[in-house]
Design a protein around this motif. Structure first.
Motif, PDB file in Angstrom:
ATOM      1  N   HIS A  53      56.946  47.103  62.291  1.00 12.39           N
ATOM      2  CA  HIS A  53      56.332  46.807  60.985  1.00 12.39           C
ATOM      3  C   HIS A  53      55.965  45.328  60.879  1.00 12.39           C
ATOM      4  N   PHE A  54      56.880  44.491  61.322  1.00  7.84           N
ATOM      5  CA  PHE A  54      56.662  43.038  61.281  1.00  7.84           C
ATOM      6  C   PHE A  54      55.417  42.672  62.100  1.00  7.84           C
ATOM      7  N   ARG A  55      55.280  43.331  63.234  1.00  5.75           N
ATOM      8  CA  ARG A  55      54.146  43.055  64.125  1.00  5.75           C
ATOM      9  C   ARG A  55      52.838  43.466  63.479  1.00  5.75           C
ATOM     10  N   GLN A  56      52.835  44.564  62.713  1.00  4.30           N
ATOM     11  CA  GLN A  56      51.614  45.031  62.066  1.00  4.30           C
ATOM     12  C   GLN A  56      51.091  44.043  61.027  1.00  4.30           C
ATOM     13  N   ILE A  57      52.001  43.242  60.487  1.00  4.30           N
ATOM     14  CA  ILE A  57      51.584  42.250  59.485  1.00  4.30           C
ATOM     15  C   ILE A  57      51.117  40.953  60.158  1.00  4.30           C
ATOM     16  N   PHE A  58      51.870  40.427  61.090  1.00  6.31           N
ATOM     17  CA  PHE A  58      51.637  39.078  61.609  1.00  6.31           C
ATOM     18  C   PHE A  58      51.000  39.044  63.001  1.00  6.31           C
ATOM     19  N   CYS A  59      51.068  40.147  63.736  1.00  4.33           N
ATOM     20  CA  CYS A  59      50.573  40.084  65.116  1.00  4.33           C
ATOM     21  C   CYS A  59      49.403  40.997  65.380  1.00  4.33           C
ATOM     22  N   VAL A  60      48.733  41.436  64.333  1.00  5.77           N
ATOM     23  CA  VAL A  60      47.559  42.273  64.535  1.00  5.77           C
ATOM     24  C   VAL A  60      46.438  41.443  65.129  1.00  5.77           C
ATOM     25  N   ASP A  61      45.415  42.129  65.593  1.00  5.33           N
ATOM     26  CA  ASP A  61      44.325  41.427  66.275  1.00  5.33           C
ATOM     27  C   ASP A  61      43.678  40.353  65.396  1.00  5.33           C
ATOM     28  N   GLU A  62      43.666  40.607  64.082  1.00  4.16           N
ATOM     29  CA  GLU A  62      43.043  39.650  63.164  1.00  4.16           C
ATOM     30  C   GLU A  62      43.699  38.264  63.247  1.00  4.16           C
ATOM     31  N   TYR A  63      45.026  38.275  63.440  1.00  4.65           N
ATOM     32  CA  TYR A  63      45.765  37.004  63.438  1.00  4.65           C
ATOM     33  C   TYR A  63      46.390  36.672  64.781  1.00  4.65           C
ATOM     34  N   ALA A  64      46.187  37.522  65.790  1.00  4.32           N
ATOM     35  CA  ALA A  64      46.879  37.328  67.068  1.00  4.32           C
ATOM     36  C   ALA A  64      46.481  36.010  67.722  1.00  4.32           C
ATOM     37  N   ASN A  65      45.185  35.743  67.729  1.00  8.13           N
ATOM     38  CA  ASN A  65      44.723  34.505  68.371  1.00  8.13           C
ATOM     39  C   ASN A  65      45.288  33.280  67.673  1.00  8.13           C
ATOM     40  N   THR A  66      45.315  33.315  66.342  1.00  9.52           N
ATOM     41  CA  THR A  66      45.849  32.190  65.575  1.00  9.52           C
ATOM     42  C   THR A  66      47.327  32.003  65.858  1.00  9.52           C
ATOM     43  N   LEU A  67      48.053  33.114  65.902  1.00 13.14           N
ATOM     44  CA  LEU A  67      49.490  33.017  66.145  1.00 13.14           C
ATOM     45  C   LEU A  67      49.770  32.479  67.538  1.00 13.14           C
ATOM     46  N   GLN A  68      48.948  32.863  68.499  1.00 11.17           N
ATOM     47  CA  GLN A  68      49.155  32.379  69.863  1.00 11.17           C
ATOM     48  C   GLN A  68      48.912  30.875  69.953  1.00 11.17           C
ATOM     49  N   MET A  69      47.932  30.389  69.198  1.00  9.16           N
ATOM     50  CA  MET A  69      47.646  28.943  69.232  1.00  9.16           C
ATOM     51  C   MET A  69      48.657  28.138  68.449  1.00  9.16           C
ATOM     52  N   SER A  70      49.442  28.763  67.625  1.00 11.48           N
ATOM     53  CA  SER A  70      50.394  28.051  66.771  1.00 11.48           C
ATOM     54  C   SER A  70      51.606  27.623  67.559  1.00 11.48           C
ATOM     55  N   THR A  71      52.180  26.502  67.130  1.00 11.15           N
ATOM     56  CA  THR A  71      53.399  26.001  67.762  1.00 11.15           C
ATOM     57  C   THR A  71      54.267  25.378  66.683  1.00 11.15           C
ATOM     58  N   ILE A  72      55.173  24.521  67.073  1.00  9.70           N
ATOM     59  CA  ILE A  72      56.059  23.828  66.130  1.00  9.70           C
ATOM     60  C   ILE A  72      55.699  22.345  66.134  1.00  9.70           C
ATOM     61  N   SER A  73      55.447  21.793  64.954  1.00  7.16           N
ATOM     62  CA  SER A  73      55.157  20.366  64.845  1.00  7.16           C
ATOM     63  C   SER A  73      56.462  19.614  64.666  1.00  7.16           C
ATOM     64  N   GLY A  74      56.661  18.589  65.468  1.00  8.87           N
ATOM     65  CA  GLY A  74      57.877  17.794  65.353  1.00  8.87           C
ATOM     66  C   GLY A  74      57.890  16.701  66.382  1.00  8.87           C
ATOM     67  N   GLU A  75      59.062  16.074  66.550  1.00 14.85           N
ATOM     68  CA  GLU A  75      59.182  14.956  67.479  1.00 14.85           C
ATOM     69  C   GLU A  75      58.878  15.390  68.904  1.00 14.85           C
TER      70      GLU A  75
END
Length: 1630
Positions: free
Chosen positions: A1010-1032
């Motif tokens: 269910h979690f994957r259907q919300i955040f990892c669908v094709d619509e957002y998959a590319n964005t999620l893959q490019m995302s990382t953590i900002s920090g030191e």
């Protein structure tokens, strides 16, 4: 034949003048005759006139002595040349450049032994009377401006023993109209009248004469009524007498100690002064006689004029008939012949009684003569007294005769110095020698028998007053020196000089003077006077003589006139050469014949009066004016003759330094005029140089004090420990040398054995774990305590972490903290130990944050290298393998772990992630644990990242998330913004909608699928893959480029698509035709990420130079108007500088300043002064706010960038400071030069600043005792202080100091004006620069004053979040403004005159005015306090203080309506201008008012919209009222992480999901589009160009922090480089 045609130059000049003016003179004479006849007739008719009215007095300065040529012989006329000028360059350079050094000539030729008596019985009286005569007809003054020539001292010259400095000759004053060409060579000026008119007795001006008179019975002012004991009054009126330094003691004395004399040089020596006193007494003697004989029938003026006329006649007769023959011939005088002058009787009337023209004074010529003044005396022709046979007989006055003094005459009269003795015997009665005080060879006082010349220069008045008779006897019976062309040492070694060179060689100076006057060689002058040139050196010492060796040549053509005239032995008479005799005779003949008031002239006196005048002798005058008897005075006083017991004595031998007869001359003394100014000069400029650093220090201290006050306020707001809770404390934490201290709040936690450190705003900064492992394994807690200074420092050692270093306000507070810490440690069962040490040792033993950060940098770098390069490859980037081994042992605390993730340690996300990563449960993250976790964030796929996020919140590893856990996940993501802007209900609605989206009902559990259907669908998959953590840690990660769109066009299209598919109600770029849209519109943006995308890269030329050139061209294109006016103004300023600099460097000499300080220093001074005047005047124009506001509404705004007035003000101020610094520095050089000048030179250079002759113009005089200097010093200090406090740092931290110092601008202009009115160099010019700008400024200020002192009632003052105050006040009836304009306000309760600018947030159509003011400084903070405490009157009205209002004023934002498309960009409180504009737009849209502007894009960049909810309300009103959909709003919330941060991406997905469902933003509740992170302006502007392809101009208006407006400007510059509309940017920073 040759001799006949070889006439003197005077004779030739006379004939030429005669030929030219003959006809005019005849006509003039006829006219004069007629006038005289008329005058006689009128006199007869009137019957009564005074004596003064009928007898024309002789002019005191010689003017109109010659009626036809009134300037002949006047004081101030040019010397006459008998021979042609021989200047080296033909115009002005001194003659004789090829002649020997005058010092060498003086030493080798003119220096001889003393004590050798005159061969021709010439006495000292004759020698010093010659000086008296020369002072009467010729005064050579030094030039102004001074011109110098060094006379180098030969090694064997006596002066060389005292100094190595050269003797300096100063050139004579000259006619400024001469010296420009050989046709008009330089000619010097005679400061005395050429006539024998008694100028040495009466002065050469009417004012001078009036100050000598007593105005009683025609007398001169005396200190006694008794003639024989009287002396002139002291010079308490400060006549400009020559008051040279006294060489005897090398000192200066005031001029008022001297007598009032007609001769400015009368006090040179006691012998000259004695003669001055004699003639002074003779005038009073004769005035007394005339007064007695007149029986009070004559006025004081009648008596004075009659006496002056008679005494002048005696003076003329004694010089020509008595002194001159003795001077020319000595005791070889030939018998006098008889002359028969033409005489006449002129009748005058006094009180109706006819008397002769000669008053009763004619009867008093002679000691016993007594003839009644009323007796009528006939004037038959008779014979005159014996006359001078050397002069041709006097026949009549010749009006064409030039009486002017020749240069050659000056040289000839130096013969007097060769016969002048170095000392004169001091004789009492019966001519017995008398002792007088003197000085011996050891500089001790002794008794001597003579009066030495060298030791009595310029201070003789006391000597003469006490010993007048002895001095007279001494001159009568002391023989002169032998006539051999040599001088005694008093003239060659001990003559007086300036204060800086007290002894000079006078002979050398005179030789140089005649070269200065352009006199040619001896033979040329001989020929000019009709004498044959000397054919060889025979009469000048022979071919091998000294003179020949010095000058060389076959003939003595080049010999100086002084030397040749003294040494020429040919045709000498009584020791005087024939050339000198010829010169002297010609000169006195010219003086006599060209004098209209000569006593022998027809009509001046009757024959009998002339006879009596000629019977008067100087002996008779001496007997009448002194106590000397007839028996002790020889008949011819100008020759030494024995009489009775008085015998002639040879002159004292002044060379015998052991003799008791003569005084020993004091040696040469030098002086440096800078002495007395060294310290004041150095200290003044040091203080001036320290003004800026001291002002900066004061500024820093003020800022520091303000910070301390703020800290103390914080401390007062929170007690040392919270009341009743000893586990809380307040202190300062030390972070390291670079980071310094920070204020913190701490709290002890029993359960976790940690200390929580928070900021003053209660933000968690770190957790300090004081226990490691199990209790039995925990080592004792080490506490370091400082034992020096104020003992306020403490450190708690924390294993594997940053040590906690705390600083308390004092020792007592630290002691209390330690007590509570010990109780806490005991409570939690931990041991501790304390150690005392110095502060420096404490810092060195502790690990602070800065030190730890360096280790963690290596740690994170090693992690990144491992992730991206693998374990098998060698590490690069200069990180060695053993370093990696070391960092592997480092472990991260939860605080450091949070910093690495760019989050707060209190975040649930951090805590869960820390627990997930901490596999060994030791409360630390090891290198391996962090590496595994971070590798997923950096390189993981969308699936891996989604799984990781799910596991973070599935902390129990159950494989599912409940609705409550999912709710906590959303809240934790919001925590990254440091404050939750969403209510729990909004979050619950979001969670419910997401659960429903995946088919889950209330209470269901969400699995990973269910979690994957919300955040990892094709619509957002590319964005999620490019995302990382900002920090030191990501700072050390390599930059990875992800190809989000294959081509630029696709990227643009995807950007546009994300807005074109939105609901029209949201204010989209593209609206539906009917202005409405469906309730829910499917939104499928091509990129599931915010507006923050990479901009299109421009294709710049490859080289760095071309890139730089392109950048410059874009800058010039954008700021072309500003650059044009700045360049124009700069060029004008430079032009003014160059013009003035050139004028003073190369143009006409002005007051000699160029000679004083050098051409270029003078040029810099005057050029910079003009720059100062121009720039400071221009500054006033930039301060005319009302004028600028009015003009910017005209067509001129297209040509003049009025919005840049403040920037231009700063630019002009920079130019003004450059000019000021240059002026100060060059004036420092100039002042140094001024302090090294003589008093006479200073008086010449600076006529407006007269310095007393006995004073010195020191540096402190110029700097602090003149209006120019004092005003200059004060204005410089003031300007420096104003500039320091005008810096951005000052305005930001201590605005009041900036305001107070800048309020003194009026004083700058007053002091600058005063600095110039002193006329130190030139007439003041500042007023001409200032008058125009000042008039404009005054009018502008009056307009402001007319309104800014009217109290405006404040309706309400509402405090808003983030320290904002909303101020609403009444709108004056005449107040008209446009949206975007600003005003200045002042609060009378705080200050009546301190105004601050703020932008209006009310719209023009609203009845009230409003401001939104953020409290960022002392004034705004206090204003918020004043208006936040509202008081209500009994009638319910507000009692808030009134305010003063000034404005409105214009700026660029008000021009938004002129643009077809306008982009408004506001950041933080910088949105205030746009609040007014948005409300104005909404009103115009609602009422249907036509607008030029078709579309407005409002971009609001804010950390959180909660800080400015008042603007959210305004935007909501605009959305409701904007019927025509003109405004499109985009809100950028910067509190969220950017750069495709993983958490921001999760929130982005939530926001887009919520907007699909609800139709408005999850965060703002507005229809406006909400973005996360900062806007990418380039891409936004590109989208506008694609949406509005028909638009040619887009106006961009921004207000906010400098960094934001700079980014907007860069984006505009990029867009202006592309094909499309022009983006014009107007911005304001705060």
């Amino acid at each position: 034949m040759h001799r006949k045609h070889n006439l003197s130059r005077i004779q030739r000049a006379t004939r030429n003048n005669q030929a030219v003016v003959c006809k005019s003179n005849m006509e003039m004479r006829s006219f004069i005759r007629r006038c005289v006849a008329v005058a006689i007739l009128l006199t007869a008719l009137c019957g009564k006139t005074s004596h003064a009215d009928t007898v024309e007095p002789a002019p005191v300065d010689g003017f109109r002595n010659n009626l036809g040529l009134p300037t002949f012989g006047i004081a101030g006329s040019n010397f006459v040349r008998a021979s042609s000028a021989a200047y080296t360059d033909g115009a002005y350079e001194m003659a004789g450049k090829d002649r020997p050094n005058p010092m060498r000539i003086s030493l080798d030729v003119h220096t001889g032994p003393s004590g050798q008596a005159s061969t021709f019985s010439r006495n000292a009286m004759q020698a010093f009377y010659a000086q008296f005569v020369v002072d009467e007809v010729a005064v050579v003054s030094i030039g102004c401006p001074p011109e110098y020539e060094n006379l180098n001292l030969p090694e064997d010259h006596p002066l060389k023993k005292s100094t190595d400095r050269p003797q300096v000759y100063q050139r004579s004053v000259y006619d400024q109209s001469t010296g420009y060409s050989s046709g008009g060579p330089r000619n010097q000026i005679n400061m005395a009248s050429s006539f024998l008119d008694g100028g040495v007795i009466y002065g050469t001006s009417k004012v001078w004469t009036s100050l000598l008179r007593s105005y009683s019975r025609g007398k001169l002012l005396a200190d006694s009524e008794k003639i024989t004991s009287s002396f002139p009054a002291y010079n308490d009126v400060r006549l400009p007498l020559l008051n040279a330094p006294i060489p005897r003691n090398h000192e200066m004395k005031p001029v008022d100690r001297l007598f009032r004399l007609g001769n400015a040089k009368g006090h040179e020596n006691p012998f000259l002064l004695a003669l001055q006193v004699i003639w002074f007494r003779w005038h009073n003697f004769m005035a007394e006689k005339i007064s007695q004989d007149a029986n009070d029938s004559l006025t004081d003026e009648d008596i004075f004029q009659a006496t002056k006329k008679l005494v002048t006649a005696h003076f003329q007769k004694i010089i020509v008939n008595d002194w001159l023959p003795s001077f020319l011939n000595g005791n070889q005088k030939t018998p006098a012949t008889t002359n028969a002058p033409i005489t006449t009787t002129v009748q005058t009337t006094t009180q109706a009684t006819t008397t002769t023209a000669t008053t009763s004074a004619s009867a008093t010529m002679g000691a016993s003569a007594t003839t009644s003044a009323s007796a009528t005396t006939s004037a038959p022709a008779g014979t005159s007294a014996p006359a001078n046979t050397d002069l041709p007989p006097y026949r009549k006055y010749n009006s064409l005769q030039q009486p002017g003094i020749t240069h050659e005459f000056l040289a000839a009269m130096d013969f007097r110095h060769t016969i002048s003795p170095g000392a004169v015997w001091n004789m009492k009665e019966q001519c017995q020698l008398s002792n007088t005080p003197g000085r011996d060879i050891d500089d001790k006082t002794t008794e001597v028998k003579s009066l030495r010349l060298c030791n009595n220069f310029w201070d003789p008045q006391d000597m003469v007053k006490e010993n007048l008779e002895m001095i007279i006897r001494g001159m009568l019976y002391t023989l002169g020196e032998i006539e051999n062309g040599q001088f005694v040492s008093d003239f060659t070694e001990y003559f007086y000089g300036p204060y800086e060179y007290s002894r000079t060689d006078h002979v050398a100076a005179q030789i140089q003077r005649y070269r200065d006057h352009g006199l040619p060689g001896l033979n040329v002058i001989r020929q000019a006077y009709g004498l044959d040139p000397l054919p060889d050196w025979t009469t000048l010492g022979g071919l091998n003589g000294t003179l020949h060796k010095l000058y060389g040549g076959e003939k003595p053509d080049n010999v100086d006139i002084l030397t040749g005239g003294l040494l020429d032995k040919s045709n000498q008479i009584a020791g005087m050469s024939n050339i000198f005799r010829k010169i002297v005779v010609d000169q006195f003949t010219s003086i006599r014949d060209g004098d209209r008031f000569w006593y022998q002239k027809k009509g001046m006196f009757t024959d009998s009066e002339i006879k009596k005048i000629e019977s008067v002798t100087f002996k008779e005058i001496l007997v009448s004016t002194t106590s000397l008897s007839d028996a002790e005075i020889p008949d011819d006083v100008f020759l030494c003759q024995d009489k009775g017991s008085c015998k002639c004595k040879p002159p004292p031998n002044v060379d015998n330094k052991t003799s008791s007869d003569v005084d020993i001359c004091s040696p040469l003394a030098t002086h440096d005029y800078i002495i007395g100014s060294e310290w004041s000069f150095a200290i003044s400029f040091l203080i001036l140089a320290l003004v800026v650093p001291v002002s900066s220090l004061v500024l820093f201290l003020m800022v520091s004090k303000r910070k301390v006050v703020i800290q103390e306020n914080h401390k007062r707001q929170s007690t040392f420990f919270t009341r009743g809770d000893p586990k809380k404390f307040v202190a300062r934490e030390y972070l390291g040398k670079k980071s310094g201290f920070r204020d913190i709040k701490g709290e002890f936690k029993d359960q976790d054995k940690i200390i929580i450190i928070r900021s003053v705003e209660n933000k968690v900064l770190r957790y300090v774990s004081i226990a490691k492992g199990e209790e039995e394994q925990t080592p004792p807690i080490v506490i370091h305590l400082s034992s020096d200074k104020d003992m306020s420092l403490l450190a708690i050692k924390v294993p594997d972490d940053i040590d906690l270093i705390l600083d308390f306000t004092d020792h007592g507070m630290r002691y209390a903290f330690v007590q509570n810490l010990e109780k806490y440690l005991t409570t939690v069962g931990l041991f501790f130990q304390t150690e005392q040490m110095s502060e420096s040792n404490l810092y060195s033993k502790c690990m602070d944050k800065d030190q730890r950060k360096k280790l963690l940098d290596k740690f994170f770098r090693a992690v990144c290298l491992k992730i991206f390069e693998g374990n098998d490859r060698k590490p690069r980037d200069s990180l060695l393998a053993h370093t990696i081994t070391d960092v592997r042992n480092i472990k991260l605390t939860i605080t450091e772990f949070a910093d690495a993730m760019g989050m707060q340690p209190s975040s649930l996300f951090v805590k869960n992630m820390f627990v997930l990563a901490n596999k060994d449960k030791d409360q630390f993250i090891s290198f391996k644990e962090f590496l595994d976790l971070f590798a997923t964030f950096l390189k993981g796929s969308a699936e891996e990242k989604g799984r990781l996020l799910f596991n973070i919140y599935d902390i129990d590893q159950t494989g599912h998330l409940t609705m409550e856990e999912f709710h906590r996940m959303i809240k934790s993501l919001l925590e990254l913004a440091e404050s939750s802007d969403l209510t729990d209900n909004a979050v619950k609605d979001l969670v419910s909608s997401m659960f429903r989206h995946v088919g889950l009902s209330e209470g269901s559990k969400m699995t990973y699928e269910h979690f994957r259907q919300i955040f990892c669908v094709d619509e957002y998959a590319n964005t999620l893959q490019m995302s990382t953590i900002s920090g030191e840690v990501t700072k050390h990660a390599p930059k990875v480029t992800v190809d989000r769109n294959k081509t630029p066009n696709n990227r643009r299209n995807s950007f546009l698509k994300s807005y074109r598919t939105r609901k029209p109600a949201g204010g989209n770029l593209s609206n539906n035709a009917n202005g409405t849209g469906a309730a829910k519109t499917d939104l499928t943006p091509s990129r599931s990420v915010s507006l923050r995308v990479s901009a299109r890269q421009m294709e710049y030329p490859g080289s760095k130079f071309n890139k730089r050139l392109h950048s410059i061209s874009r800058f010039i294109d954008r700021y072309r108007l500003q650059i044009f006016w700045a360049v124009l103004y700069t060029l004008v300023t430079i032009g003014i500088f160059i013009e003035r600099a050139y004028f003073f460097a190369k143009g006409r000499e002005h007051a000699g300043l160029r000679r004083l300080s050098g051409a270029w220093v003078t040029a810099m001074i005057r050029g910079s002064a003009s720059v100062i005047m121009f720039t400071y005047s221009s500054l006033l124009v930039t301060m005319c706010r009302n004028t600028i506001t009015a003009l910017r509404e005209t067509f001129l705004h297209r040509f003049i960038p009025f919005d840049s007035a403040v920037a231009f003000h700063k630019y002009i101020a920079v130019l003004a400071m450059i000019g000021t610094l240059l002026h100060v520095i060059t004036h420092g050089i100039n002042l140094y030069c001024m302090c090294t000048q003589t008093t006479s030179s200073i008086n010449c250079f600076f006529r407006e600043y007269y310095t007393e002759s006995d004073g010195f113009a020191t540096f402190h005089f110029w700097a602090y005792q003149t209006i120019t200097g004092l005003a200059g010093v004060l204005v410089t200090v003031l300007i420096f202080v104003m500039y320091v406090f005008a810096t951005q740092y000052s305005r930001r931290h201590v605005f009041k100091a900036f305001w107070l110092t800048h309020s003194l601008y009026w004083l700058v202009y007053i002091l600058t004006f005063l600095h110039g009115i002193g006329r130190l160099v030139q007439a003041p010019l500042f007023s001409w620069y200032l008058i125009g700008p000042l008039l404009l400024f005054v009018i502008d200020r009056l307009q402001s004053i007319s309104r800014n002192k009217v109290e405006i009632a404040v309706i309400s003052g509402t405090p808003l979040p983030s320290g904002v105050l909303r101020l609403v006040f009444r709108r004056p009836k005449t107040f008209s403004y446009r949206s975007g304009q600003w005003v200045r306000i002042a609060c009378p309760d705080m200050s009546n005159s301190e105004y601050h600018p703020f932008t209006l947030t009310s719209a023009p159509h609203e009845p009230f005015l409003s401001l939104h003011i953020r409290a960022v400084g002392p004034w705004t903070t206090n204003l918020r306090k004043v208006y936040s405490q509202e008081k209500i009157a009994d009638d319910g009205s507000s009692l808030l203080p009134n305010l003063f209002l000034d404005g409105p004023f214009g700026e660029g934002h008000q021009d938004w309506y002129n643009c077809e498309v306008a982009v408004l960009v506001g950041g933080g409180i910088g949105v205030t201008p746009f609040a007014s504009i948005l409300k104005d737009i909404a009103f115009r849209s609602k009422t249907g008012i036509e607008l030029t502007c078709k579309k407005v894009y409002f971009i609001w960049v804010t950390k959180t919209q909660k800080s400015f909810e008042w603007l959210v309300d305004i935007i909501r009103q605009v959305e409701q009222a904007d019927i025509r959909k003109i405004v499109d709003t985009h809100i950028f919330v910067t509190q969220f992480k950017e750069n495709y941060d993983l958490r921001t991406t999760m929130l982005y997905i939530c926001e887009r999901h919520f907007q699909k469902v609800e139709g408005h933003s999850l965060f703002t509740g507005l229809k406006a589009v909400t973005h996360f992170g900062r806007p990418q302006f380039e891409e936004f502007f590109w989208a506008i160009t694609q949406e509005h392809k028909e638009v040619s101009h887009v106006g961009v208006f921004s207000c906010g922090p400098g960094a934001m407006t700079s980014n907007v400007q860069k984006a505009c510059s990029v867009m202006n480089g592309l094909i499309g509309p022009t983006f014009s940017h107007h911005f304001e920073n705060f």
